[in-house]
Design an enzyme around this catalytic site. Structure first.
Site, PDB file in Angstrom:
ATOM      1  CB  SER A 202      -0.958  -0.072   1.186  1.00 47.88           C
ATOM      2  OG  SER A 202      -2.084   0.704   0.911  1.00 47.88           O
ATOM      3  CG  HIS A 344      -5.777  -2.296   0.193  1.00 50.48           C
ATOM      4  ND1 HIS A 344      -4.990  -1.977  -0.890  1.00 50.48           N
ATOM      5  CD2 HIS A 344      -5.273  -1.588   1.243  1.00 50.48           C
ATOM      6  CE1 HIS A 344      -4.058  -1.120  -0.512  1.00 50.48           C
ATOM      7  NE2 HIS A 344      -4.212  -0.871   0.767  1.00 50.48           N
TER       8      HIS A 344
HETATM    9  C1  GCU Z   1      -5.372   4.879   1.550  1.00 55.29           C
HETATM   10  C2  GCU Z   1      -4.733   5.639   0.407  1.00 55.29           C
HETATM   11  C3  GCU Z   1      -3.898   4.733  -0.495  1.00 55.29           C
HETATM   12  C4  GCU Z   1      -2.929   3.909   0.331  1.00 55.29           C
HETATM   13  C5  GCU Z   1      -3.668   3.211   1.452  1.00 55.29           C
HETATM   14  C6  GCU Z   1      -2.754   2.489   2.455  1.00 55.29           C
HETATM   15  O1  GCU Z   1      -6.348   4.036   1.049  1.00 55.29           O
HETATM   16  O2  GCU Z   1      -5.742   6.300  -0.301  1.00 55.29           O
HETATM   17  O3  GCU Z   1      -3.169   5.486  -1.439  1.00 55.29           O
HETATM   18  O4  GCU Z   1      -2.242   3.007  -0.488  1.00 55.29           O
HETATM   19  O5  GCU Z   1      -4.382   4.158   2.221  1.00 55.29           O
HETATM   20  O6  GCU Z   1      -1.601   2.802   2.581  1.00 55.29           O
HETATM   21  O7  GCU Z   1      -3.279   1.618   3.147  1.00 55.29           O
END
Ligand code: GCU
Length: 364
Positions: A202, A344
């Site tokens: 992420s 995710h």
């Molecule tokens: C949020 C953000 C993303 C990121 C994510 C994370 O969703 O919008 O860009 O990758 O956090 O780091 O969990």
């Protein structure tokens, strides 16, 4: 889904030109216009073994090292080593919640009394160790806290810098921290510092990509569900967009990145070119089927587009592959991609595949 092509960088036709000029132009663009430029001054570093314990009947050695930068900032580095006669390859990555999130064990120094073992699934240490790799991790907040504090602390405070449009943001600070850990790994004799894969999930997957693209000493890059500002193509404007990320996380990137809010077509280079900067080193980009915020198709197309640079090195990458179905792994020459079924996250399922791809680091 049409093939995505570069078109901006004529150095892509020629390996010599790519090496002497093209790659440098791309890195320079991403430093100045996206992640922010790291100050040129060098800071002093000290590295000290703080504690050690042995686990699993001697199969695993666990250590905490202290990395001190400019005698001001201290990062606590948690290391797991497999039992081995020879030096081993390693995975190096930042963690979100503190080192104690890796294991429910009082031994690990806790960050702000953080929950123990909450990220154990994300860091399947036993599995990684059993495959002959070391694990090296640091809490990302040791290098820079993840909130908009005008860069008063963390690595940004070490340089006494005057900030401008192009100054580095938090992701650049985290990536710089990863490189400072890599600097020290030659002092861990059990680890071969020439065979270190940088990994992240992420926002930390964006960080791993920027760190690995910028710092060619990283032997492999694994960018998991990294999305906007990571592997995903910005110009597609699917899921999270440049404007959305800059609004919610103004501290992640340079101030200069904000001018691309809703103007992605003005970006000189898209994220595919950053992926290309990893070539010819192996890169693994992965998505999750329910993670539309990170735009799985955009992550895949970016990797595939970067295959043209792998091509200059005589490697095929994933040039002629179709977007996979959930659960499928695409492995090409120097490039891997998978679309995990689910949301995710980074899971043992992902790691199993990363370990398989990284087995080429064992053969070196
Ligand atoms: C949020 C953000 C993303 C990121 C994510 C994370 O969703 O919008 O860009 O990758 O956090 O780091 O969990």
């Amino acid at each position: 889904m049409g093939a995505f092509s570069y078109g901006q960088n004529d150095a892509l036709q020629d390996l010599k030109k790519w090496k002497s000029q093209g790659r440098r132009e791309v890195i320079d663009f991403f430093a100045r216009e996206v992640y922010g430029v790291v100050p040129a001054a060098k800071v002093s570093a000290k590295w000290k073994l703080d504690r050690e314990s042995v686990l699993a009947d001697g199969a695993i050695t666990r250590r905490e090292y202290l990395l001190s930068l400019a005698d001001q900032l201290e990062a606590r580095v948690l290391v797991y080593l497999p039992k081995s006669e020879k030096s081993v390859p390693a995975f190096l990555g930042l963690n979100f919640g503190g080192n104690q999130s890796l294991e429910d064990d009082e031994w690990i120094t806790s960050i702000k009394d953080g929950k123990r073992g909450s990220a154990a699934e994300r860091w399947p240490v036993q599995m990684i160790i059993s495959q002959g790799f070391a694990v090296v991790t640091v809490y990302c907040g040791d290098f820079d806290p993840d909130h908009d504090d005008q860069f008063q602390n963390g690595v940004h405070a070490l340089f006494g810098e005057k900030r401008d449009e192009e100054s580095w943001g938090t992701i650049s600070g985290w990536a710089w921290g990863l490189s400072r850990v890599l600097d020290q790994l030659s002092k861990v004799p059990e680890i071969d510092e020439d065979r270190v894969a940088v990994i992240g999930h992420s926002r930390l997957g964006k960080t791993a990509l920027w760190a690995g693209a910028f710092d060619e000493r990283f032997a492999m890059v694994v960018s998991n569900n990294s999305g906007c500002g990571g592997a995903a193509l910005s110009r597609r404007r699917q899921g999270e967009t440049v404007e959305k990320i800059n609004t919610r996380f103004p501290h992640w990137f340079s101030q200069s990145y904000k001018k691309f809010n809703n103007k992605e077509e003005d970006l000189l280079f898209d994220q595919d070119q950053l992926v290309a900067c990893v070539a010819p080193r192996p890169i693994y980009v992965a998505s999750a089927s329910e993670d539309s915020w990170a735009d799985p198709v955009g992550e895949f197309l970016s990797l595939q587009s970067a295959a043209s640079v792998y091509g200059l090195f005589g490697m095929k990458g994933l040039a002629d592959r179709e977007f996979p179905s959930p659960g499928e792994v695409l492995s090409g020459d120097g490039q891997w991609y998978h679309l995990r079924m689910g949301r995710h996250d980074i899971t043992p399922w992902d790691w199993e595949r990363y370990l398989k791809a990284a087995s080429l680091l064992k053969k070196k």
